[in-house]
Design an enzyme around this catalytic site. Structure first.
Site, PDB file in Angstrom:
ATOM      1  N   TYR A   2       0.638   2.426 -13.943  1.00 21.89           N
ATOM      2  CA  TYR A   2      -0.066   3.191 -12.913  1.00 21.89           C
ATOM      3  C   TYR A   2      -0.265   4.630 -13.392  1.00 21.89           C
ATOM      4  O   TYR A   2       0.700   5.345 -13.663  1.00 21.89           O
ATOM      5  CB  TYR A   2       0.697   3.177 -11.579  1.00 21.89           C
ATOM      6  CG  TYR A   2       0.769   1.808 -10.909  1.00 21.89           C
ATOM      7  CD1 TYR A   2       0.023   0.734 -11.366  1.00 21.89           C
ATOM      8  CD2 TYR A   2       1.585   1.588  -9.806  1.00 21.89           C
ATOM      9  CE1 TYR A   2       0.089  -0.519 -10.761  1.00 21.89           C
ATOM     10  CE2 TYR A   2       1.654   0.348  -9.187  1.00 21.89           C
ATOM     11  CZ  TYR A   2       0.906  -0.704  -9.676  1.00 21.89           C
ATOM     12  OH  TYR A   2       0.969  -1.944  -9.080  1.00 21.89           O
ATOM     13  N   TRP A   6       0.650  -7.583  -2.410  1.00 22.47           N
ATOM     14  CA  TRP A   6      -0.162  -6.389  -2.677  1.00 22.47           C
ATOM     15  C   TRP A   6      -1.581  -6.501  -2.107  1.00 22.47           C
ATOM     16  O   TRP A   6      -2.048  -7.579  -1.815  1.00 22.47           O
ATOM     17  CB  TRP A   6      -0.183  -6.040  -4.153  1.00 22.47           C
ATOM     18  CG  TRP A   6      -0.697  -7.035  -5.170  1.00 22.47           C
ATOM     19  CD1 TRP A   6       0.036  -7.952  -5.858  1.00 22.47           C
ATOM     20  CD2 TRP A   6      -2.046  -7.154  -5.670  1.00 22.47           C
ATOM     21  NE1 TRP A   6      -0.771  -8.634  -6.742  1.00 22.47           N
ATOM     22  CE2 TRP A   6      -2.049  -8.160  -6.655  1.00 22.47           C
ATOM     23  CE3 TRP A   6      -3.254  -6.500  -5.389  1.00 22.47           C
ATOM     24  CZ2 TRP A   6      -3.198  -8.554  -7.351  1.00 22.47           C
ATOM     25  CZ3 TRP A   6      -4.407  -6.881  -6.083  1.00 22.47           C
ATOM     26  CH2 TRP A   6      -4.368  -7.898  -7.051  1.00 22.47           C
ATOM     27  N   SER A   7      -2.193  -5.332  -2.005  1.00 22.98           N
ATOM     28  CA  SER A   7      -3.549  -5.186  -1.438  1.00 22.98           C
ATOM     29  C   SER A   7      -3.708  -5.942  -0.119  1.00 22.98           C
ATOM     30  O   SER A   7      -4.655  -6.735   0.049  1.00 22.98           O
ATOM     31  CB  SER A   7      -4.631  -5.602  -2.440  1.00 22.98           C
ATOM     32  OG  SER A   7      -4.783  -4.610  -3.434  1.00 22.98           O
ATOM     33  N   PRO A   8      -2.818  -5.685   0.854  1.00 33.74           N
ATOM     34  CA  PRO A   8      -2.909  -6.402   2.134  1.00 33.74           C
ATOM     35  C   PRO A   8      -4.181  -6.076   2.911  1.00 33.74           C
ATOM     36  O   PRO A   8      -4.586  -6.846   3.781  1.00 33.74           O
ATOM     37  CB  PRO A   8      -1.669  -5.919   2.891  1.00 33.74           C
ATOM     38  CG  PRO A   8      -1.344  -4.587   2.285  1.00 33.74           C
ATOM     39  CD  PRO A   8      -1.706  -4.722   0.829  1.00 33.74           C
TER      40      PRO A   8
HETATM   41  P1  NDP Z   1      -4.428  -1.987   0.373  1.00 33.32           P
HETATM   42  O1  NDP Z   1      -5.259  -3.177   0.143  1.00 33.32           O
HETATM   43  O2  NDP Z   1      -3.719  -1.903   1.672  1.00 33.32           O
HETATM   44  O3  NDP Z   1      -5.339  -0.703   0.164  1.00 33.32           O
HETATM   45  C1  NDP Z   1      -4.834   0.561   0.427  1.00 33.32           C
HETATM   46  C2  NDP Z   1      -5.982   1.556   0.545  1.00 33.32           C
HETATM   47  O4  NDP Z   1      -6.766   1.274   1.718  1.00 33.32           O
HETATM   48  C3  NDP Z   1      -5.471   2.968   0.724  1.00 33.32           C
HETATM   49  O5  NDP Z   1      -5.142   3.595  -0.489  1.00 33.32           O
HETATM   50  C4  NDP Z   1      -6.637   3.619   1.446  1.00 33.32           C
HETATM   51  O6  NDP Z   1      -7.661   3.872   0.487  1.00 33.32           O
HETATM   52  C5  NDP Z   1      -7.110   2.485   2.372  1.00 33.32           C
HETATM   53  N1  NDP Z   1      -6.417   2.509   3.666  1.00 33.32           N
HETATM   54  C6  NDP Z   1      -5.123   2.163   3.928  1.00 33.32           C
HETATM   55  N2  NDP Z   1      -4.857   2.284   5.240  1.00 33.32           N
HETATM   56  C7  NDP Z   1      -5.995   2.707   5.822  1.00 33.32           C
HETATM   57  C8  NDP Z   1      -6.333   2.977   7.177  1.00 33.32           C
HETATM   58  N3  NDP Z   1      -5.452   2.861   8.158  1.00 33.32           N
HETATM   59  N4  NDP Z   1      -7.610   3.388   7.428  1.00 33.32           N
HETATM   60  C9  NDP Z   1      -8.509   3.517   6.433  1.00 33.32           C
HETATM   61  N5  NDP Z   1      -8.241   3.268   5.146  1.00 33.32           N
HETATM   62  C10 NDP Z   1      -6.988   2.854   4.836  1.00 33.32           C
HETATM   63  O7  NDP Z   1      -3.266  -1.863  -0.716  1.00 33.32           O
HETATM   64  P2  NDP Z   1      -3.311  -1.453  -2.277  1.00 33.32           P
HETATM   65  O8  NDP Z   1      -4.441  -2.116  -2.960  1.00 33.32           O
HETATM   66  O9  NDP Z   1      -3.174   0.009  -2.375  1.00 33.32           O
HETATM   67  O10 NDP Z   1      -1.971  -2.145  -2.769  1.00 33.32           O
HETATM   68  C11 NDP Z   1      -0.711  -1.705  -2.231  1.00 33.32           C
HETATM   69  C12 NDP Z   1       0.298  -1.620  -3.357  1.00 33.32           C
HETATM   70  O11 NDP Z   1       0.473  -2.913  -3.943  1.00 33.32           O
HETATM   71  C13 NDP Z   1      -0.059  -0.731  -4.541  1.00 33.32           C
HETATM   72  O12 NDP Z   1       0.193   0.637  -4.306  1.00 33.32           O
HETATM   73  C14 NDP Z   1       0.857  -1.287  -5.610  1.00 33.32           C
HETATM   74  O13 NDP Z   1       2.173  -0.792  -5.427  1.00 33.32           O
HETATM   75  C15 NDP Z   1       0.827  -2.770  -5.310  1.00 33.32           C
HETATM   76  N6  NDP Z   1      -0.158  -3.482  -6.170  1.00 33.32           N
HETATM   77  C16 NDP Z   1       0.332  -4.383  -7.071  1.00 33.32           C
HETATM   78  C17 NDP Z   1      -0.508  -5.057  -7.913  1.00 33.32           C
HETATM   79  C18 NDP Z   1       0.058  -6.031  -8.900  1.00 33.32           C
HETATM   80  O14 NDP Z   1      -0.674  -6.507  -9.772  1.00 33.32           O
HETATM   81  N7  NDP Z   1       1.333  -6.362  -8.809  1.00 33.32           N
HETATM   82  C19 NDP Z   1      -1.979  -4.843  -7.886  1.00 33.32           C
HETATM   83  C20 NDP Z   1      -2.393  -3.897  -6.880  1.00 33.32           C
HETATM   84  C21 NDP Z   1      -1.516  -3.255  -6.049  1.00 33.32           C
HETATM   85  P3  NDP Z   1      -8.705   5.104   0.578  1.00 33.32           P
HETATM   86  O15 NDP Z   1      -8.252   6.049   1.645  1.00 33.32           O
HETATM   87  O16 NDP Z   1      -8.692   5.703  -0.777  1.00 33.32           O
HETATM   88  O17 NDP Z   1     -10.010   4.460   0.880  1.00 33.32           O
END
Ligand code: NDP
Length: 333
Positions: A60, A215-217
């Site tokens: 990361y 991840w990415s919920p």
């Molecule tokens: P999400 O799918 O939940 O996306 C999060 C993003 O959505 C935020 O950064 C923000 O982006 C937006 N968001 C979140 N909440 C809100 C809200 N209430 N209103 C509006 N926009 C919102 O999760 P991630 O993809 O970030 O994944 C979570 C974690 O999972 C990562 O940090 C990592 O630790 C892990 N992960 C692991 C992987 C693996 O291969 N093992 C791959 C990917 C992630 P913005 O404001 O920029 O638009």
């Protein structure tokens, strides 16, 4: 809006470790999209809400995400027994030479030492193999993980996006050689991405017991509804370094149908007196095989909103779950 409930804690698979049902990760944001001051606020907002798991990886921001998190952890002076922190090995950090990536014994051991230094901790609670490595025998990786656990540098090890066949091989090797076995898998899981968690890993949940930190919920934000009117300025898909993700998601043939599905979910969120993000997160939490849903956020307000998912859980009745299922299942990978 109903106020958020207090945090829930779940067992990580059949291990004795208790993990917060909502956790917080650093991908894209720490050391990259957001300032360190915002990262600090996010970590404190999460910890104050009862989050006990912070997810990270060597890759990361090429190691910068772990450095930022390590500085925050050190400054916070949180007792070490009140939080879990992870790293993941495979993609490499600053350098990508032949032995600076992958799951060889050499890289697994060296990457762990480097992550400990960046995160400023004496041990990792969870250490994941970020992807399977076709160039390294699983036995070699499993023994390296076992040795790290024996040395006290890692408490539990796991995998991320390994196939069921690869996880089975890891279990078999560990049983045969009496090694510590993986206790957790970190897969993608959301309303648009379900098969692996719901079907492929199903044989592992009861025996030997596999936890999941998903991840990415919110499907990188698609499920919040923020992309219904196009890509908003400052959002993840507007971030120049994430152009690859924007292109991959928005040019996918299923993208218009996914946006339509989000529109159909909106009235269900209203019925539940909640927001779309909370609905999508609560849906993940409803799955008892999900140990923890890893949140991502670029603003503390997003995190505060998302903790509201806990209050929705009891109101997601079987009939509402069926309606959500009917909308999401036809589109889900
Ligand atoms: P999400 O799918 O939940 O996306 C999060 C993003 O959505 C935020 O950064 C923000 O982006 C937006 N968001 C979140 N909440 C809100 C809200 N209430 N209103 C509006 N926009 C919102 O999760 P991630 O993809 O970030 O994944 C979570 C974690 O999972 C990562 O940090 C990592 O630790 C892990 N992960 C692991 C992987 C693996 O291969 N093992 C791959 C990917 C992630 P913005 O404001 O920029 O638009």
């Amino acid at each position: 809006m109903v106020p958020p409930m207090s945090m829930l804690y779940r067992r990580l698979g059949s291990s004795g470790l208790k993990i917060s049902a909502l956790s917080f990760g650093a991908w894209v944001t720490f050391g990259k999209q957001i300032k360190d001051t915002v990262a600090t606020k996010l970590m404190h907002t999460a910890y104050d809400a009862g989050v006990n798991f912070f997810d990270n990886a060597e890759t990361y921001a090429d190691g910068a995400a772990e450095r930022v998190m390590g500085a925050i952890l050190k400054k916070s002076r949180w007792p070490r027994d009140t939080f879990l922190v992870s790293s993941k090995v495979f993609f490499g950090a600053e350098r990508e030479g032949p032995n600076q990536t992958g799951l060889s014994r050499k890289h697994v051991l060296e990457a762990c030492d480097a992550a400990l230094l960046r995160l400023k901790v004496d041990y990792l609670d969870l250490y994941y193999c970020h992807r399977p490595d076709p160039d390294t025998p699983i036995e070699e990786t499993a023994r390296a993980m076992h040795d790290l656990i024996t040395q006290g540098k890692v408490l539990y090890w796991g995998t991320s996006e390994w196939s069921a066949a690869e996880i089975t091989t890891a279990f078999d090797v560990c049983t045969r050689l009496n090694l510590h076995r993986p206790v957790v898998e970190q897969p993608q899981y959301n309303l648009f991405h379900r098969t692996r968690v719901e079907k492929e890993y199903a044989p592992f949940y009861r025996s030997p017991g596999l936890g999941t930190t998903v991840w990415s919920p919110l499907a990188s934000g698609l499920l919040t509804g923020k992309y219904l009117g196009g890509v908003p300025t400052g959002s993840r898909l507007d971030t120049p370094s994430m152009a690859w993700l924007r292109d991959r998601l928005t040019s996918d043939a299923s993208y218009p149908a996914k946006m339509l599905a989000v529109q159909k979910l909106a009235p269900i969120a209203v019925e539940l007196d909640t927001s779309l993000p909370c609905l999508a997160l609560a849906w993940c939490l409803k799955n008892p095989h999900v140990s923890s849903v890893i949140l991502g956020a670029s603003h503390p307000e997003q995190l505060r909103e998302n903790f509201g998912a806990l209050a929705v859980l009891d109101r997601l009745t079987p009939s509402l779950m069926s309606r959500i299922d009917a909308i999401s299942r036809p589109l889900a990978e």
